[in-house]
Design a protein around this motif. Structure first.
Motif, PDB file in Angstrom:
ATOM      1  N   SER A 222       0.837  -1.194   0.000  1.00 21.36           N
ATOM      2  CA  SER A 222       0.000   0.000   0.000  1.00 21.36           C
ATOM      3  C   SER A 222       0.878   1.252   0.000  1.00 21.36           C
ATOM      4  O   SER A 222       2.092   1.197   0.271  1.00 21.36           O
ATOM      5  N   ARG A 223       0.262   2.391  -0.263  1.00 21.44           N
ATOM      6  CA  ARG A 223       1.018   3.644  -0.245  1.00 21.44           C
ATOM      7  C   ARG A 223       1.654   3.872   1.125  1.00 21.44           C
ATOM      8  O   ARG A 223       2.805   4.311   1.213  1.00 21.44           O
ATOM      9  N   ASP A 224       0.915   3.599   2.184  1.00 23.50           N
ATOM     10  CA  ASP A 224       1.458   3.800   3.525  1.00 23.50           C
ATOM     11  C   ASP A 224       2.675   2.912   3.771  1.00 23.50           C
ATOM     12  O   ASP A 224       3.670   3.351   4.369  1.00 23.50           O
ATOM     13  N   ASP A 225       2.607   1.662   3.310  1.00 24.05           N
ATOM     14  CA  ASP A 225       3.742   0.756   3.503  1.00 24.05           C
ATOM     15  C   ASP A 225       4.937   1.195   2.666  1.00 24.05           C
ATOM     16  O   ASP A 225       6.088   1.071   3.096  1.00 24.05           O
ATOM     17  N   ILE A 226       4.688   1.702   1.474  1.00 24.43           N
ATOM     18  CA  ILE A 226       5.781   2.190   0.626  1.00 24.43           C
ATOM     19  C   ILE A 226       6.411   3.434   1.248  1.00 24.43           C
ATOM     20  O   ILE A 226       7.638   3.601   1.223  1.00 24.43           O
ATOM     21  N   ALA A 227       5.595   4.290   1.825  1.00 23.64           N
ATOM     22  CA  ALA A 227       6.111   5.518   2.445  1.00 23.64           C
ATOM     23  C   ALA A 227       7.093   5.213   3.573  1.00 23.64           C
ATOM     24  O   ALA A 227       7.991   6.019   3.855  1.00 23.64           O
ATOM     25  N   ARG A 228       6.963   4.054   4.205  1.00 25.43           N
ATOM     26  CA  ARG A 228       7.863   3.701   5.309  1.00 25.43           C
ATOM     27  C   ARG A 228       9.310   3.581   4.855  1.00 25.43           C
ATOM     28  O   ARG A 228      10.238   3.742   5.664  1.00 25.43           O
ATOM     29  N   PHE A 229       9.548   3.322   3.575  1.00 29.43           N
ATOM     30  CA  PHE A 229      10.922   3.240   3.088  1.00 29.43           C
ATOM     31  C   PHE A 229      11.640   4.584   3.169  1.00 29.43           C
ATOM     32  O   PHE A 229      12.868   4.643   3.140  1.00 29.43           O
ATOM     33  N   PHE A 230      10.873   5.655   3.251  1.00 23.45           N
ATOM     34  CA  PHE A 230      11.457   7.001   3.271  1.00 23.45           C
ATOM     35  C   PHE A 230      11.718   7.517   4.683  1.00 23.45           C
ATOM     36  O   PHE A 230      11.914   8.721   4.860  1.00 23.45           O
ATOM     37  N   LYS A 231      11.752   6.645   5.659  1.00 22.12           N
ATOM     38  CA  LYS A 231      12.051   7.077   7.021  1.00 22.12           C
ATOM     39  C   LYS A 231      13.436   7.719   7.057  1.00 22.12           C
ATOM     40  O   LYS A 231      14.418   7.160   6.577  1.00 22.12           O
ATOM     41  N   GLY A 232      13.508   8.910   7.622  1.00 24.56           N
ATOM     42  CA  GLY A 232      14.770   9.645   7.674  1.00 24.56           C
ATOM     43  C   GLY A 232      14.982  10.575   6.495  1.00 24.56           C
ATOM     44  O   GLY A 232      16.010  11.258   6.421  1.00 24.56           O
ATOM     45  N   TYR A 233      14.008  10.618   5.582  1.00 21.99           N
ATOM     46  CA  TYR A 233      14.089  11.483   4.403  1.00 21.99           C
ATOM     47  C   TYR A 233      12.946  12.498   4.426  1.00 21.99           C
ATOM     48  O   TYR A 233      11.847  12.205   4.894  1.00 21.99           O
ATOM     49  N   ASP A 234      13.217  13.677   3.888  1.00 24.14           N
ATOM     50  CA  ASP A 234      12.170  14.658   3.636  1.00 24.14           C
ATOM     51  C   ASP A 234      11.722  14.486   2.189  1.00 24.14           C
ATOM     52  O   ASP A 234      12.553  14.494   1.269  1.00 24.14           O
ATOM     53  N   MET A 235      10.424  14.313   1.989  1.00 20.18           N
ATOM     54  CA  MET A 235       9.924  14.070   0.641  1.00 20.18           C
ATOM     55  C   MET A 235      10.074  15.322  -0.227  1.00 20.18           C
ATOM     56  O   MET A 235       9.772  16.437   0.199  1.00 20.18           O
TER      57      MET A 235
END
Length: 270
Positions: A222-235
């Protein structure tokens, strides 16, 4: 099955490969009948698969150009696949002469052809390694020669994380790679998802089943699960969005509906 002369002897050409299936979707010639058969079976359920792969490649090129505009001149592309026109080193070199690129893939055909393509390129190289082994990647001599981890790097994970099962903890692998990067580095990522696929989930699931059958499970997150890969990053704007909506030169309404299948995003390490 006749073995083409360019195929390394170590490769079992009776077993499909996701890298070679991807090459087939993009119209490449470095794939075997077993790969084409698997691709056609998947396309029976999801005929727009080639459009999805083309959208992936188009996003990758836009993201590489964006990275060079941000002053980044070194790229680590994991799950790079078989070289095709407009690969990372070509896009980066046009925008930033002298840019350095290291490709990483575990498919022997992808590695062999990358070595051939890059034979005369001092600023690009390839590593035979797997995303699930980040330490092996970071310690590779090709990475040590070309990538200065004390300066910002663009880490590309395009259409690769959805082939890593939860049991192999892809989040930990991405975190370990990210920890090695300097502040200001970029994470460039695409990932498959049932969200926005212009088909009923049950039908799209038939294509996913083909990948499971060839022992390369496709994990639709899901989008939420994919977003977790960006932990520590500013989108980076516009955030995590369907691929044609990330800084495309073409109006989204002019894109094929299948191009919206999956998410793309770029994050900047704080």
């Amino acid at each position: 099955m006749e073995r083409p002369a360019w195929v390394p002897r170590s490769i079992d050409i009776s077993v499909p490969s996701v890298s070679r299936i991807y090459d087939f979707y993009l119209g490449g010639s470095h794939n075997f009948e077993v790969d084409r058969e698997a691709a056609r079976r998947a396309m029976e359920f999801m005929p727009g698969l080639p459009k999805i792969m083309q959208a992936n490649r188009a996003f990758m090129r836009r993201a590489v150009r964006f990275a060079t505009e941000e002053g980044i001149d070194q790229f680590l592309d994991i799950g790079s696949g078989i070289p095709t026109f407009g690969n990372v080193h070509e896009v980066a070199a046009r925008a930033c002469p002298g840019a350095r690129v290291v490709y990483v893939d575990h498919d022997p055909v992808a590695v062999a052809h990358s070595e051939a393509v890059l034979a005369d390129h001092d600023d690009a190289d390839v590593v035979a390694a797997d995303l699930r082994g980040p330490r092996e990647i970071l310690a590779a001599p090709q990475v040590e020669r070309l990538i200065d981890l004390n300066r910002p790097v663009a880490l590309l994970l395009v259409a690769i994380l959805h082939f890593v099962e939860d049991a192999d903890d892809p989040y930990a692998a991405v975190a370990e790679l990210s920890d090695a990067l300097a502040p200001g580095s970029l994470l460039v990522l695409t990932h498959a998802s049932y969200e926005h696929v212009p088909l009923p989930a049950e039908q799209a699931g038939g294509a996913v089943g083909v990948y499971k059958d060839i022992r390369n499970p496709l994990i639709m997150r899901s989008r939420d699960d994919i977003a977790r890969f960006f932990k520590g990053y500013d989108m980076v704007e516009p955030g995590l969005v369907p691929m044609p909506r990330w800084r495309s030169e073409q109006a989204p309404e002019d894109e094929d509906p299948y191009a919206f299948s999956g998410y793309a995003g770029v994050g900047r390490k704080a």
